[in-house]
Design an enzyme around this catalytic site. Structure first.
Site, PDB file in Angstrom:
ATOM      1  N   SER A  72       0.828  -1.201   0.000  1.00  0.00           N
ATOM      2  CA  SER A  72       0.000   0.000   0.000  1.00  0.00           C
ATOM      3  C   SER A  72       0.872   1.265   0.000  1.00  0.00           C
ATOM      4  CB  SER A  72      -0.955  -0.030   1.193  1.00  0.00           C
ATOM      5  OG  SER A  72      -1.954   0.956   1.066  1.00  0.00           O
ATOM      6  N   ASP A 100      -0.002  -4.236  -3.940  1.00  0.00           N
ATOM      7  CA  ASP A 100      -1.168  -3.375  -4.098  1.00  0.00           C
ATOM      8  C   ASP A 100      -0.857  -1.938  -3.690  1.00  0.00           C
ATOM      9  OD1 ASP A 100      -3.744  -3.587  -5.207  1.00  0.00           O
ATOM     10  OD2 ASP A 100      -4.690  -3.400  -3.246  1.00  0.00           O
ATOM     11  N   HIS A 173      -7.621  -5.597  -0.513  1.00  0.00           N
ATOM     12  CA  HIS A 173      -6.350  -4.875  -0.449  1.00  0.00           C
ATOM     13  C   HIS A 173      -5.286  -5.714   0.272  1.00  0.00           C
ATOM     14  CE1 HIS A 173      -3.823  -1.392  -0.725  1.00  0.00           C
ATOM     15  NE2 HIS A 173      -3.921  -1.025   0.547  1.00  0.00           N
TER      16      HIS A 173
END
Length: 255
Positions: A72, A100, A173
């Protein structure tokens, strides 16, 4: 993400005892407003960590064996870190893995902050699992992997999860680091096939051509986009069956 970090660390320590792990805790810099604090601080953290890594390299850390992994916002910290090492210290990271990478404030290119790119290391592999939601909606690495199409909802995740940042809401996610952690223990868990889109991947009669493994054992000569399917619960990896459409077995024959 602390739980995810420990899952990753434990996977390495248990399955790869020959590997040393450095864990970065930048939680104090990630508190507060996402746009005003967390996203903007990715550069500050990346620059600071680059200086410390450079010291370690100067005192014996082998650059050729160093891999940077981020999830992230951590993916963009990794990008800034690698850029700083290259531009200021003339040291190029061999492999950067972005799990991601965060979407808001980083895409489109440079909307607020610079996002991780294929130029940040010799090889940048990316796993997309919530593209267009919390994760980057476009290719951003040397090799980009799109399990189950790369978007929410990933198999096994709730279809209705309206509370932002809840476990259910973050499920897709988080799949990126869950997949990667599994690949450390089972390097051949996630066979992936090259394709221009998920639709073309599903229609490909010979998906084994150009196949590579997503995750820890990824071939660093891989380039472009790769697709695969996964199970809805651990173990997520289907092995070679993950590159065949749901109505075919691993030999390409209809079931």
């Amino acid at each position: 993400m602390l739980n995810g970090q420990m899952v990753m660390v434990n996977s390495y320590l248990e399955a790869r005892p020959d590997v040393n792990v450095i864990l970065l805790d930048w939680s104090n810099m990630a508190h507060g407003s996402y746009l005003l604090n967390a996203a903007r601080n990715t550069k500050k953290v990346g620059v600071a960590v680059a200086a410390q890594l450079n010291r370690l390299i100067e005192t014996g850390l082998v650059l050729e064996k160093l891999q940077i992994i981020g999830h992230s916002l951590g993916s963009h910290v990794a990008g800034y870190l690698s850029r700083e090492l290259k531009n200021k210290y003339n040291k190029t990271i061999k492999r950067l893995t972005a799990l991601d990478p965060a979407f808001p404030a980083f895409y489109p290119d440079g909307v607020v902050m610079e996002h991780v790119t294929d130029k940040d290391a010799e090889f940048v592999d990316v796993i997309h699992t919530d593209a267009g939601g919390y994760g980057a909606p476009v290719r951003t690495g040397t090799a980009d992997f799109w399990p189950n199409g790369g978007k929410s909802v990933q198999p096994g995740c709730p279809r209705f999860a309206p509370i932002p940042l809840s476990d259910d809401n973050l499920c897709s996610h988080w799949r990126s680091w869950q997949f990667y952690a599994e690949s450390i223990r089972n390097p051949e868990a996630f066979a992936a096939s090259p394709a221009d889109s998920y639709h073309k991947f599903r229609e490909n009669p010979s998906p084994e051509v150009g196949m590579v493994y997503m995750g820890a054992n990824c071939d660093t000569s891989a380039q472009g986009s790769y697709y695969l399917t996964t199970n809805a619960e651990p173990p997520f990896g289907k092995g070679i069956d993950g590159i065949y459409s749901k109505n075919k077995n691993s030999k390409g024959k209809k079931l």
